[in-house]
Design a protein around this motif. Structure first.
Motif, PDB file in Angstrom:
ATOM      1  N   LEU A 113      -3.136  -8.062  -2.172  1.00  0.00           N
ATOM      2  CA  LEU A 113      -2.244  -6.914  -2.307  1.00  0.00           C
ATOM      3  C   LEU A 113      -2.252  -6.072  -1.038  1.00  0.00           C
ATOM      4  O   LEU A 113      -1.230  -5.482  -0.672  1.00  0.00           O
ATOM      5  CB  LEU A 113      -2.643  -6.075  -3.517  1.00  0.00           C
ATOM      6  CG  LEU A 113      -2.425  -6.741  -4.878  1.00  0.00           C
ATOM      7  CD1 LEU A 113      -2.917  -5.835  -5.999  1.00  0.00           C
ATOM      8  CD2 LEU A 113      -0.957  -7.106  -5.089  1.00  0.00           C
ATOM      9  N   GLY A 114      -3.376  -6.020  -0.369  1.00  0.00           N
ATOM     10  CA  GLY A 114      -3.456  -5.452   0.962  1.00  0.00           C
ATOM     11  C   GLY A 114      -2.836  -4.072   1.085  1.00  0.00           C
ATOM     12  O   GLY A 114      -3.211  -3.131   0.384  1.00  0.00           O
ATOM     13  N   ASP A 115      -1.850  -3.958   1.977  1.00  0.00           N
ATOM     14  CA  ASP A 115      -1.228  -2.660   2.260  1.00  0.00           C
ATOM     15  C   ASP A 115      -0.405  -2.129   1.103  1.00  0.00           C
ATOM     16  O   ASP A 115      -0.047  -0.943   1.097  1.00  0.00           O
ATOM     17  CB  ASP A 115      -0.351  -2.768   3.513  1.00  0.00           C
ATOM     18  CG  ASP A 115      -1.180  -2.938   4.780  1.00  0.00           C
ATOM     19  OD1 ASP A 115      -2.364  -2.573   4.760  1.00  0.00           O
ATOM     20  OD2 ASP A 115      -0.643  -3.451   5.779  1.00  0.00           O
ATOM     21  N   LEU A 116      -0.088  -2.960   0.101  1.00  0.00           N
ATOM     22  CA  LEU A 116       0.607  -2.440  -1.074  1.00  0.00           C
ATOM     23  C   LEU A 116      -0.241  -1.409  -1.803  1.00  0.00           C
ATOM     24  O   LEU A 116       0.292  -0.526  -2.483  1.00  0.00           O
ATOM     25  CB  LEU A 116       0.969  -3.569  -2.039  1.00  0.00           C
ATOM     26  CG  LEU A 116       2.202  -4.406  -1.719  1.00  0.00           C
ATOM     27  CD1 LEU A 116       2.351  -5.527  -2.735  1.00  0.00           C
ATOM     28  CD2 LEU A 116       3.462  -3.538  -1.692  1.00  0.00           C
ATOM     29  N   LEU A 117      -1.561  -1.504  -1.656  1.00  0.00           N
ATOM     30  CA  LEU A 117      -2.441  -0.545  -2.321  1.00  0.00           C
ATOM     31  C   LEU A 117      -2.381   0.831  -1.664  1.00  0.00           C
ATOM     32  O   LEU A 117      -2.904   1.798  -2.216  1.00  0.00           O
ATOM     33  CB  LEU A 117      -3.879  -1.069  -2.326  1.00  0.00           C
ATOM     34  CG  LEU A 117      -4.119  -2.284  -3.235  1.00  0.00           C
ATOM     35  CD1 LEU A 117      -5.510  -2.856  -3.015  1.00  0.00           C
ATOM     36  CD2 LEU A 117      -3.924  -1.906  -4.698  1.00  0.00           C
ATOM     37  N   SER A 118      -1.732   0.911  -0.492  1.00  0.00           N
ATOM     38  CA  SER A 118      -1.517   2.207   0.142  1.00  0.00           C
ATOM     39  C   SER A 118      -0.190   2.833  -0.277  1.00  0.00           C
ATOM     40  O   SER A 118       0.088   3.981   0.075  1.00  0.00           O
ATOM     41  CB  SER A 118      -1.554   2.051   1.669  1.00  0.00           C
ATOM     42  OG  SER A 118      -2.827   1.588   2.094  1.00  0.00           O
ATOM     43  N   VAL A 119       0.622   2.074  -1.001  1.00  0.00           N
ATOM     44  CA  VAL A 119       1.875   2.579  -1.554  1.00  0.00           C
ATOM     45  C   VAL A 119       1.563   3.206  -2.909  1.00  0.00           C
ATOM     46  O   VAL A 119       0.704   2.700  -3.645  1.00  0.00           O
ATOM     47  CB  VAL A 119       2.895   1.431  -1.719  1.00  0.00           C
ATOM     48  CG1 VAL A 119       4.186   1.920  -2.369  1.00  0.00           C
ATOM     49  CG2 VAL A 119       3.182   0.782  -0.368  1.00  0.00           C
ATOM     50  N   PRO A 120       2.200   4.311  -3.302  1.00  0.00           N
ATOM     51  CA  PRO A 120       1.962   4.844  -4.641  1.00  0.00           C
ATOM     52  C   PRO A 120       2.132   3.757  -5.702  1.00  0.00           C
ATOM     53  O   PRO A 120       3.090   2.967  -5.649  1.00  0.00           O
ATOM     54  CB  PRO A 120       3.030   5.933  -4.777  1.00  0.00           C
ATOM     55  CG  PRO A 120       3.282   6.380  -3.371  1.00  0.00           C
ATOM     56  CD  PRO A 120       3.155   5.135  -2.536  1.00  0.00           C
ATOM     57  N   GLY A 121       1.200   3.699  -6.649  1.00  0.00           N
ATOM     58  CA  GLY A 121       1.245   2.646  -7.657  1.00  0.00           C
ATOM     59  C   GLY A 121       0.683   3.091  -8.984  1.00  0.00           C
ATOM     60  O   GLY A 121      -0.109   4.039  -9.070  1.00  0.00           O
ATOM     61  N   VAL A 122       1.094   2.399 -10.044  1.00  0.00           N
ATOM     62  CA  VAL A 122       0.593   2.609 -11.397  1.00  0.00           C
ATOM     63  C   VAL A 122       0.310   1.248 -12.007  1.00  0.00           C
ATOM     64  O   VAL A 122       0.913   0.241 -11.616  1.00  0.00           O
ATOM     65  CB  VAL A 122       1.592   3.401 -12.273  1.00  0.00           C
ATOM     66  CG1 VAL A 122       1.730   4.828 -11.771  1.00  0.00           C
ATOM     67  CG2 VAL A 122       2.964   2.721 -12.293  1.00  0.00           C
ATOM     68  N   PHE A 123      -0.598   1.208 -12.985  1.00  0.00           N
ATOM     69  CA  PHE A 123      -0.946  -0.088 -13.565  1.00  0.00           C
ATOM     70  C   PHE A 123      -1.479   0.066 -14.978  1.00  0.00           C
ATOM     71  O   PHE A 123      -1.983   1.119 -15.374  1.00  0.00           O
ATOM     72  CB  PHE A 123      -1.974  -0.817 -12.695  1.00  0.00           C
ATOM     73  CG  PHE A 123      -3.345  -0.179 -12.661  1.00  0.00           C
ATOM     74  CD1 PHE A 123      -4.351  -0.574 -13.540  1.00  0.00           C
ATOM     75  CD2 PHE A 123      -3.639   0.810 -11.726  1.00  0.00           C
ATOM     76  CE1 PHE A 123      -5.613   0.014 -13.501  1.00  0.00           C
ATOM     77  CE2 PHE A 123      -4.900   1.397 -11.682  1.00  0.00           C
ATOM     78  CZ  PHE A 123      -5.893   0.999 -12.565  1.00  0.00           C
ATOM     79  N   VAL A 180       7.072  10.827  -6.183  1.00  0.00           N
ATOM     80  CA  VAL A 180       7.238   9.675  -5.297  1.00  0.00           C
ATOM     81  C   VAL A 180       8.599   9.766  -4.632  1.00  0.00           C
ATOM     82  O   VAL A 180       9.623   9.856  -5.337  1.00  0.00           O
ATOM     83  CB  VAL A 180       7.121   8.346  -6.075  1.00  0.00           C
ATOM     84  CG1 VAL A 180       7.524   7.164  -5.187  1.00  0.00           C
ATOM     85  CG2 VAL A 180       5.711   8.142  -6.591  1.00  0.00           C
ATOM     86  N   ALA A 181       8.613   9.787  -3.311  1.00  0.00           N
ATOM     87  CA  ALA A 181       9.859   9.760  -2.541  1.00  0.00           C
ATOM     88  C   ALA A 181      10.846  10.822  -3.020  1.00  0.00           C
ATOM     89  O   ALA A 181      12.041  10.560  -3.143  1.00  0.00           O
ATOM     90  CB  ALA A 181      10.488   8.366  -2.608  1.00  0.00           C
ATOM     91  N   GLY A 182      10.342  11.995  -3.306  1.00  0.00           N
ATOM     92  CA  GLY A 182      11.199  13.084  -3.735  1.00  0.00           C
ATOM     93  C   GLY A 182      11.605  13.056  -5.189  1.00  0.00           C
ATOM     94  O   GLY A 182      12.444  13.867  -5.612  1.00  0.00           O
ATOM     95  N   HIS A 183      11.021  12.155  -5.977  1.00  0.00           N
ATOM     96  CA  HIS A 183      11.328  12.044  -7.402  1.00  0.00           C
ATOM     97  C   HIS A 183      10.122  12.474  -8.230  1.00  0.00           C
ATOM     98  O   HIS A 183       8.984  12.111  -7.911  1.00  0.00           O
ATOM     99  CB  HIS A 183      11.699  10.609  -7.782  1.00  0.00           C
ATOM    100  CG  HIS A 183      12.920  10.088  -7.103  1.00  0.00           C
ATOM    101  ND1 HIS A 183      12.909   9.660  -5.792  1.00  0.00           N
ATOM    102  CD2 HIS A 183      14.193   9.915  -7.555  1.00  0.00           C
ATOM    103  CE1 HIS A 183      14.127   9.245  -5.464  1.00  0.00           C
ATOM    104  NE2 HIS A 183      14.914   9.387  -6.512  1.00  0.00           N
ATOM    105  N   ARG A 184      10.377  13.192  -9.302  1.00  0.00           N
ATOM    106  CA  ARG A 184       9.327  13.537 -10.254  1.00  0.00           C
ATOM    107  C   ARG A 184       9.311  12.483 -11.348  1.00  0.00           C
ATOM    108  O   ARG A 184      10.335  12.225 -12.017  1.00  0.00           O
ATOM    109  CB  ARG A 184       9.589  14.913 -10.862  1.00  0.00           C
ATOM    110  CG  ARG A 184       8.444  15.442 -11.720  1.00  0.00           C
ATOM    111  CD  ARG A 184       7.237  15.724 -10.866  1.00  0.00           C
ATOM    112  NE  ARG A 184       6.140  16.318 -11.630  1.00  0.00           N
ATOM    113  CZ  ARG A 184       4.908  16.455 -11.157  1.00  0.00           C
ATOM    114  NH1 ARG A 184       4.636  16.037  -9.932  1.00  0.00           N
ATOM    115  NH2 ARG A 184       3.972  16.990 -11.881  1.00  0.00           N
ATOM    116  N   ILE A 185       8.158  11.830 -11.540  1.00  0.00           N
ATOM    117  CA  ILE A 185       8.042  10.742 -12.509  1.00  0.00           C
ATOM    118  C   ILE A 185       7.027  11.124 -13.576  1.00  0.00           C
ATOM    119  O   ILE A 185       5.915  11.562 -13.264  1.00  0.00           O
ATOM    120  CB  ILE A 185       7.618   9.428 -11.821  1.00  0.00           C
ATOM    121  CG1 ILE A 185       8.671   9.016 -10.788  1.00  0.00           C
ATOM    122  CG2 ILE A 185       7.416   8.315 -12.849  1.00  0.00           C
ATOM    123  CD1 ILE A 185       8.315   7.777 -10.000  1.00  0.00           C
ATOM    124  N   ALA A 186       7.412  10.974 -14.826  1.00  0.00           N
ATOM    125  CA  ALA A 186       6.520  11.162 -15.969  1.00  0.00           C
ATOM    126  C   ALA A 186       6.249   9.784 -16.567  1.00  0.00           C
ATOM    127  O   ALA A 186       7.169   9.116 -17.047  1.00  0.00           O
ATOM    128  CB  ALA A 186       7.169  12.083 -17.004  1.00  0.00           C
TER     129      ALA A 186
END
Length: 329
Positions: A113-123, A180-186
């Motif tokens: 996954l490498g650099d993807l783990l530096s991108v905001p993520g949920v799991f 994330v990227a100017g969006h509010r996520i619930a």
């Protein structure tokens, strides 16, 4: 509209020619198994789709959906392909579980996954994050789709720690709000319903209608869980588990979904209820005891989320496009 695929890493021409030549001596069934085990299982692709789920006036949001990696340490081809996904430049990564297929696979997953783990993520996790795969009678997928056999315990705590240390949010029976990227996520998620670990009551309640996106996560898209998310007003629910059917019949589709979901929703975008969209990933891997895919290539999904139409016009549920390879924007 049915999603289309874009290829990333095709098998070598020499390997393809060898299998075609083998048709002179092998029967059709053996040839199909050889194709599914050697070529299609490793023909990783990215499915792209546009889904109108964001609040009116929202700018687009790029979401990479990965699921069912089923990693073993020696799967170098899969690992190399996963490392390339960061070039898609997603705004958010959603991982819906079944990352592991071996007790020593956590380092391989994290490194791939490498650099993807530096991108905001949920799991959220699936059964094959908690328990290793076991040899099963394939006929039971048709005759007893709810049959459960657990293997050895897997180091899911180590995987969870690796994900959360890099900033990914564990949504297992959690509700979280983030930007994330100017969006509010619930967002909210449940543990795997496939092995009855879901406890929806721990996250129950209306979704935040002030957010740009209300997002629900589950590994297995069991209707009882999808109904709860829809009842609470979630705009998008994402799941994996089905492998897209894994062994499909051309022009017919999946034979089974391995859960309570109907075959028409076995992969890709669909509608669930009046106001909720569903996206099911066909997954990246397979069990080591069933290492075959047929008419169902392994995939990651790049979703472009856009503002929902106003005035009740839902005629364009999703638009899909094809690109020749992984490339940066």
């Amino acid at each position: 509209m049915q999603a289309q695929y874009s290829g990333l890493m095709a098998p070598s021409p020499a390997l393809t020619r060898s299998l075609v030549a083998a048709s002179a001596t092998l029967g059709p069934a053996a040839l199909a198994i050889g194709y599914g085990a050697i070529i299609e299982r490793n023909a990783f692709v990215v499915r792209e789709a546009t889904m109108p789920v964001l609040a009116p006036g929202s700018s687009p949001l790029r979401v990479l959906h990965i699921s069912d990696i089923h990693m073993r340490p020696g799967q170098r081809r899969k690992q190399a392909w996963l490392r390339e996904l960061v070039r898609l430049e997603p705004d958010l990564v959603v991982n819906t579980g079944d990352n592991l297929a071996h007790p020593k696979a956590v380092p391989a997953v994290v490194q791939a996954l490498g650099d993807l783990l530096s991108v905001p993520g949920v799991f959220v996790f699936g059964s094959n994050d908690y328990f290793g795969p076991r040899l099963k009678n394939p006929a039971k997928y048709l005759t007893k789709p709810t049959h459960r056999i657990h293997g050895v315990p897997l180091p899911w705590q180590d995987l969870r720690a690796a994900f959360t240390e890099r900033g990914w949010l564990d949504l297992t029976h959690n509700r979280r709000e983030f930007d994330v990227a100017g969006h509010r996520i619930a967002a909210a998620g449940v543990d795997d319903p496939h092995i009855d670990r879901d406890r929806y009551d721990t996250i129950a309640g209306p979704a935040d209608l002030t957010a740009d996106l209300s997002l629900g996560l589950t590994h297995s898209p069991e209707p009882r869980v999808l109904d709860r998310f829809a009842g609470d007003g979630y705009q998008l629910v994402m799941a994996g588990h089905t492998h897209g059917g894994q062994l499909c019949v051309p022009f017919y589709g999946a034979l089974v979904t391995n859960c309570g979901l109907d075959r028409s929703r076995v992969k890709g975008p669909s509608q669930w209820g009046a106001h909720t969209r569903l996206h099911v990933s066909a997954g990246i891997g397979t069990s080591p005891f069933a290492p075959v895919r047929f008419a169902c290539r392994p995939e990651a999904s790049l979703l472009t989320l856009v503002a929902a139409p106003t005035g009740g016009d839902d005629s364009q549920l999703t638009r899909c496009s094809t690109q020749p390879s992984v490339s940066a924007r």
